[in-house]
Write a protein that holds these residues in place. Structure first.
Motif, PDB file in Angstrom:
ATOM      1  N   ALA A  41      52.331  50.825  29.562  1.00  0.00           N
ATOM      2  CA  ALA A  41      51.461  51.813  30.200  1.00  0.00           C
ATOM      3  C   ALA A  41      50.776  52.680  29.149  1.00  0.00           C
ATOM      4  O   ALA A  41      51.315  52.929  28.073  1.00  0.00           O
ATOM      5  CB  ALA A  41      52.278  52.690  31.144  1.00  0.00           C
ATOM      6  N   GLN A  54      49.795  58.405  34.682  1.00  0.00           N
ATOM      7  CA  GLN A  54      49.752  56.949  34.807  1.00  0.00           C
ATOM      8  C   GLN A  54      49.396  56.549  36.233  1.00  0.00           C
ATOM      9  O   GLN A  54      48.620  55.623  36.447  1.00  0.00           O
ATOM     10  CB  GLN A  54      51.080  56.329  34.389  1.00  0.00           C
ATOM     11  CG  GLN A  54      51.060  54.816  34.362  1.00  0.00           C
ATOM     12  CD  GLN A  54      50.069  54.235  33.365  1.00  0.00           C
ATOM     13  OE1 GLN A  54      49.931  54.730  32.262  1.00  0.00           O
ATOM     14  NE2 GLN A  54      49.369  53.191  33.762  1.00  0.00           N
ATOM     15  N   ALA A  55      49.915  57.259  37.232  1.00  0.00           N
ATOM     16  CA  ALA A  55      49.590  56.962  38.640  1.00  0.00           C
ATOM     17  C   ALA A  55      48.107  57.202  38.913  1.00  0.00           C
ATOM     18  O   ALA A  55      47.467  56.419  39.630  1.00  0.00           O
ATOM     19  CB  ALA A  55      50.454  57.805  39.564  1.00  0.00           C
ATOM     20  N   ASP A 115      46.274  54.313  37.378  1.00  0.00           N
ATOM     21  CA  ASP A 115      46.455  53.111  38.197  1.00  0.00           C
ATOM     22  C   ASP A 115      45.574  53.162  39.436  1.00  0.00           C
ATOM     23  O   ASP A 115      45.025  52.139  39.870  1.00  0.00           O
ATOM     24  CB  ASP A 115      47.925  52.951  38.591  1.00  0.00           C
ATOM     25  CG  ASP A 115      48.805  52.582  37.406  1.00  0.00           C
ATOM     26  OD1 ASP A 115      48.278  52.074  36.395  1.00  0.00           O
ATOM     27  OD2 ASP A 115      50.032  52.808  37.496  1.00  0.00           O
ATOM     28  N   LYS A 162      42.121  52.353  38.412  1.00  0.00           N
ATOM     29  CA  LYS A 162      42.052  50.909  38.147  1.00  0.00           C
ATOM     30  C   LYS A 162      41.873  50.126  39.445  1.00  0.00           C
ATOM     31  O   LYS A 162      41.154  49.130  39.489  1.00  0.00           O
ATOM     32  CB  LYS A 162      43.327  50.466  37.415  1.00  0.00           C
ATOM     33  CG  LYS A 162      43.467  48.978  37.205  1.00  0.00           C
ATOM     34  CD  LYS A 162      42.511  48.483  36.171  1.00  0.00           C
ATOM     35  CE  LYS A 162      42.796  47.015  35.864  1.00  0.00           C
ATOM     36  NZ  LYS A 162      41.798  46.438  34.996  1.00  0.00           N
ATOM     37  N   ALA A 163      42.523  50.590  40.523  1.00  0.00           N
ATOM     38  CA  ALA A 163      42.383  49.920  41.829  1.00  0.00           C
ATOM     39  C   ALA A 163      40.956  50.026  42.357  1.00  0.00           C
ATOM     40  O   ALA A 163      40.475  49.114  43.031  1.00  0.00           O
ATOM     41  CB  ALA A 163      43.370  50.519  42.816  1.00  0.00           C
ATOM     42  N   ASN A 181      37.660  47.841  38.332  1.00  0.00           N
ATOM     43  CA  ASN A 181      38.371  46.879  37.496  1.00  0.00           C
ATOM     44  C   ASN A 181      38.078  47.072  36.000  1.00  0.00           C
ATOM     45  O   ASN A 181      38.795  46.539  35.157  1.00  0.00           O
ATOM     46  CB  ASN A 181      38.031  45.451  37.921  1.00  0.00           C
ATOM     47  CG  ASN A 181      39.086  44.470  37.491  1.00  0.00           C
ATOM     48  OD1 ASN A 181      40.272  44.820  37.396  1.00  0.00           O
ATOM     49  ND2 ASN A 181      38.681  43.246  37.229  1.00  0.00           N
ATOM     50  N   ARG A 201      40.936  50.665  32.222  1.00  0.00           N
ATOM     51  CA  ARG A 201      42.135  50.108  31.587  1.00  0.00           C
ATOM     52  C   ARG A 201      43.308  51.038  31.862  1.00  0.00           C
ATOM     53  O   ARG A 201      43.272  52.211  31.518  1.00  0.00           O
ATOM     54  CB  ARG A 201      41.893  49.991  30.085  1.00  0.00           C
ATOM     55  CG  ARG A 201      43.076  49.503  29.329  1.00  0.00           C
ATOM     56  CD  ARG A 201      42.768  49.494  27.858  1.00  0.00           C
ATOM     57  NE  ARG A 201      43.338  48.292  27.282  1.00  0.00           N
ATOM     58  CZ  ARG A 201      43.148  47.910  26.057  1.00  0.00           C
ATOM     59  NH1 ARG A 201      42.387  48.602  25.260  1.00  0.00           N
ATOM     60  NH2 ARG A 201      43.713  46.832  25.603  1.00  0.00           N
ATOM     61  N   SER A 202      44.365  50.523  32.467  1.00  0.00           N
ATOM     62  CA  SER A 202      45.532  51.352  32.755  1.00  0.00           C
ATOM     63  C   SER A 202      46.774  50.934  31.965  1.00  0.00           C
ATOM     64  O   SER A 202      47.792  51.600  32.038  1.00  0.00           O
ATOM     65  CB  SER A 202      45.838  51.335  34.256  1.00  0.00           C
ATOM     66  OG  SER A 202      46.188  50.042  34.681  1.00  0.00           O
ATOM     67  N   TYR A 203      46.682  49.830  31.234  1.00  0.00           N
ATOM     68  CA  TYR A 203      47.793  49.336  30.423  1.00  0.00           C
ATOM     69  C   TYR A 203      47.267  48.801  29.104  1.00  0.00           C
ATOM     70  O   TYR A 203      46.139  48.320  29.033  1.00  0.00           O
ATOM     71  CB  TYR A 203      48.546  48.204  31.137  1.00  0.00           C
ATOM     72  CG  TYR A 203      49.364  48.672  32.299  1.00  0.00           C
ATOM     73  CD1 TYR A 203      50.693  49.039  32.110  1.00  0.00           C
ATOM     74  CD2 TYR A 203      48.826  48.761  33.569  1.00  0.00           C
ATOM     75  CE1 TYR A 203      51.453  49.498  33.171  1.00  0.00           C
ATOM     76  CE2 TYR A 203      49.591  49.217  34.637  1.00  0.00           C
ATOM     77  CZ  TYR A 203      50.898  49.582  34.431  1.00  0.00           C
ATOM     78  OH  TYR A 203      51.653  50.050  35.455  1.00  0.00           O
TER      79      TYR A 203
END
Length: 100
Positions: A18, A27-28, A31, A34-35, A38, A41-43
């Protein structure tokens, strides 16, 4: 003059991780972005590489007096996840006795 050349073989891998491993709230949020998109970048991506690598260096100094030398050094290294080139130009001065 001094020179060296060291060939080798390497294999390494890094797991996906992460971007904010110590902050679950950030991080949430990442994420969730990211949803929606696309391109976000989340990781950090996982990496696995195997192949040949080398390390080499050369050093050359010229004596201009009994206590003074001028010259330089250069090195190149491809081990790890990056390539590195370093160089140095300089003057070396010995102080004190010259051994005579």
């Amino acid at each position: 003059m001094r020179a060296s050349f060291t060939p080798g073989f390497q294999s390494y891998s890094q797991d996906q991780t992460a971007l904010y491993p110590l902050d679950p709230t950030l991080q949430a949020q990442l994420d969730a972005l990211k949803a929606e998109n696309n391109d976000v970048r989340s990781y950090y991506d996982s990496i696995s590489k195997t192949g040949f690598a080398l390390s080499s260096d050369v050093s050359l100094y010229y004596k201009i007096s009994p206590t003074t030398r001028i010259g330089g050094e250069a090195s190149y290294n491809t081990f790890g996840s990056y390539d590195e080139f370093r160089s140095l130009l300089g003057v070396r001065q010995n102080f004190g006795s010259t051994g005579r």
